[in-house]
Design a protein around this motif. Structure first.
Motif, PDB file in Angstrom:
ATOM      1  N   VAL A  67      -3.245  10.774  -1.640  1.00 46.27           N
ATOM      2  CA  VAL A  67      -1.934  10.209  -1.310  1.00 46.27           C
ATOM      3  C   VAL A  67      -1.620  10.508   0.155  1.00 46.27           C
ATOM      4  O   VAL A  67      -1.183   9.630   0.902  1.00 46.27           O
ATOM      5  N   LEU A 115       2.023   6.914  -6.505  1.00 44.10           N
ATOM      6  CA  LEU A 115       0.967   7.877  -6.823  1.00 44.10           C
ATOM      7  C   LEU A 115       1.383   9.301  -6.459  1.00 44.10           C
ATOM      8  O   LEU A 115       1.054  10.251  -7.163  1.00 44.10           O
ATOM      9  N   LEU A 124      -3.725   8.356   2.297  1.00 43.20           N
ATOM     10  CA  LEU A 124      -3.233   6.979   2.247  1.00 43.20           C
ATOM     11  C   LEU A 124      -1.998   6.790   3.123  1.00 43.20           C
ATOM     12  O   LEU A 124      -1.829   5.732   3.747  1.00 43.20           O
ATOM     13  N   ILE A 136       2.604   1.707  -3.418  1.00 40.61           N
ATOM     14  CA  ILE A 136       1.668   2.249  -4.406  1.00 40.61           C
ATOM     15  C   ILE A 136       1.416   3.725  -4.112  1.00 40.61           C
ATOM     16  O   ILE A 136       1.376   4.556  -5.017  1.00 40.61           O
ATOM     17  N   THR A 137       1.264   4.041  -2.838  1.00 47.65           N
ATOM     18  CA  THR A 137       1.039   5.427  -2.431  1.00 47.65           C
ATOM     19  C   THR A 137       2.213   6.317  -2.839  1.00 47.65           C
ATOM     20  O   THR A 137       2.010   7.419  -3.369  1.00 47.65           O
ATOM     21  N   PHE A 187      -7.258   4.090  -3.912  1.00 41.61           N
ATOM     22  CA  PHE A 187      -6.457   3.771  -5.103  1.00 41.61           C
ATOM     23  C   PHE A 187      -7.319   3.823  -6.359  1.00 41.61           C
ATOM     24  O   PHE A 187      -6.962   4.442  -7.359  1.00 41.61           O
ATOM     25  N   GLN A 235      -5.545  13.782  -6.431  1.00 37.00           N
ATOM     26  CA  GLN A 235      -4.618  12.669  -6.305  1.00 37.00           C
ATOM     27  C   GLN A 235      -3.710  12.891  -5.096  1.00 37.00           C
ATOM     28  O   GLN A 235      -3.546  11.991  -4.269  1.00 37.00           O
ATOM     29  N   ASN A 237       0.833  -1.202   0.000  1.00 40.34           N
ATOM     30  CA  ASN A 237       0.000   0.000   0.000  1.00 40.34           C
ATOM     31  C   ASN A 237       0.871   1.256   0.000  1.00 40.34           C
ATOM     32  O   ASN A 237       0.607   2.203  -0.740  1.00 40.34           O
ATOM     33  N   SER A 252      -7.701   1.688   1.457  1.00 33.46           N
ATOM     34  CA  SER A 252      -6.694   1.934   0.425  1.00 33.46           C
ATOM     35  C   SER A 252      -7.233   1.603  -0.960  1.00 33.46           C
ATOM     36  O   SER A 252      -7.019   2.363  -1.909  1.00 33.46           O
ATOM     37  N   LEU A 253      -7.926   0.487  -1.083  1.00 35.70           N
ATOM     38  CA  LEU A 253      -8.463   0.113  -2.391  1.00 35.70           C
ATOM     39  C   LEU A 253      -9.468   1.139  -2.895  1.00 35.70           C
ATOM     40  O   LEU A 253      -9.463   1.490  -4.081  1.00 35.70           O
ATOM     41  N   LEU A 304      -7.387   6.324  -9.576  1.00 39.64           N
ATOM     42  CA  LEU A 304      -7.302   5.773 -10.928  1.00 39.64           C
ATOM     43  C   LEU A 304      -8.460   6.254 -11.800  1.00 39.64           C
ATOM     44  O   LEU A 304      -8.256   6.716 -12.923  1.00 39.64           O
TER      45      LEU A 304
END
Length: 130
Positions: free
Chosen positions: A52, A14, A55, A10-11, A77, A48, A7, A73-74, A81
């Motif tokens: 972030v 992003l 997150l 990915i954060t 995310f 975004q 997570n 998180s999903l 997206l």
């Protein structure tokens, strides 16, 4: 399922893409995009980056279970997206708005669900404290 390190990875990605796209839009695209397009891009980048930051909090907060961190998180995310990503597709790649008009509000809805999950989590703590 995602874990906290995935997570956070990915954060970080992003966050990096928000900064790169922001610099790209404000410098390389300044002369190529309309004022409206630049404004839309700024909104996508801002949303975004806001998510972030959230997150980072969600995945670093010890009061959440891993399952809850993954769930929130999903939503964020996929919110990034769909919401920001659809705006990038329109203004950076020229995808027609009519082809993907429904994706941007879907992303916004995912943001709302993520925020609702956080609200319910903390409200439950307030109620249980009484």
């Amino acid at each position: 399922m995602l874990d906290m390190n995935k997570n956070l990875s990915i954060t970080a990605f992003l966050g990096l893409t928000a900064i790169v796209l922001g610099a790209f839009a404000s410098h390389a695209l300044k002369e190529k995009l309309t004022v409206e397009a630049i404004s839309s891009m700024e909104t996508a980048i801002r949303y975004q980056m806001y998510h972030v930051i959230v997150l980072l909090f969600v995945n670093s907060y010890n009061g959440f279970t891993e399952k809850f961190k993954n769930k929130v998180s999903l939503f964020f995310f996929f919110g990034i997206l769909f919401f920001s990503g659809s705006i990038y597709l329109i203004y950076l790649l020229g995808v027609p708005v009519k082809a993907i008009w429904f994706i941007t509000p879907l992303g916004g809805g995912l943001f709302v669900v993520g925020w609702l999950l956080l609200l319910f989590f903390f409200m439950k703590k307030v109620i249980n404290k009484k």
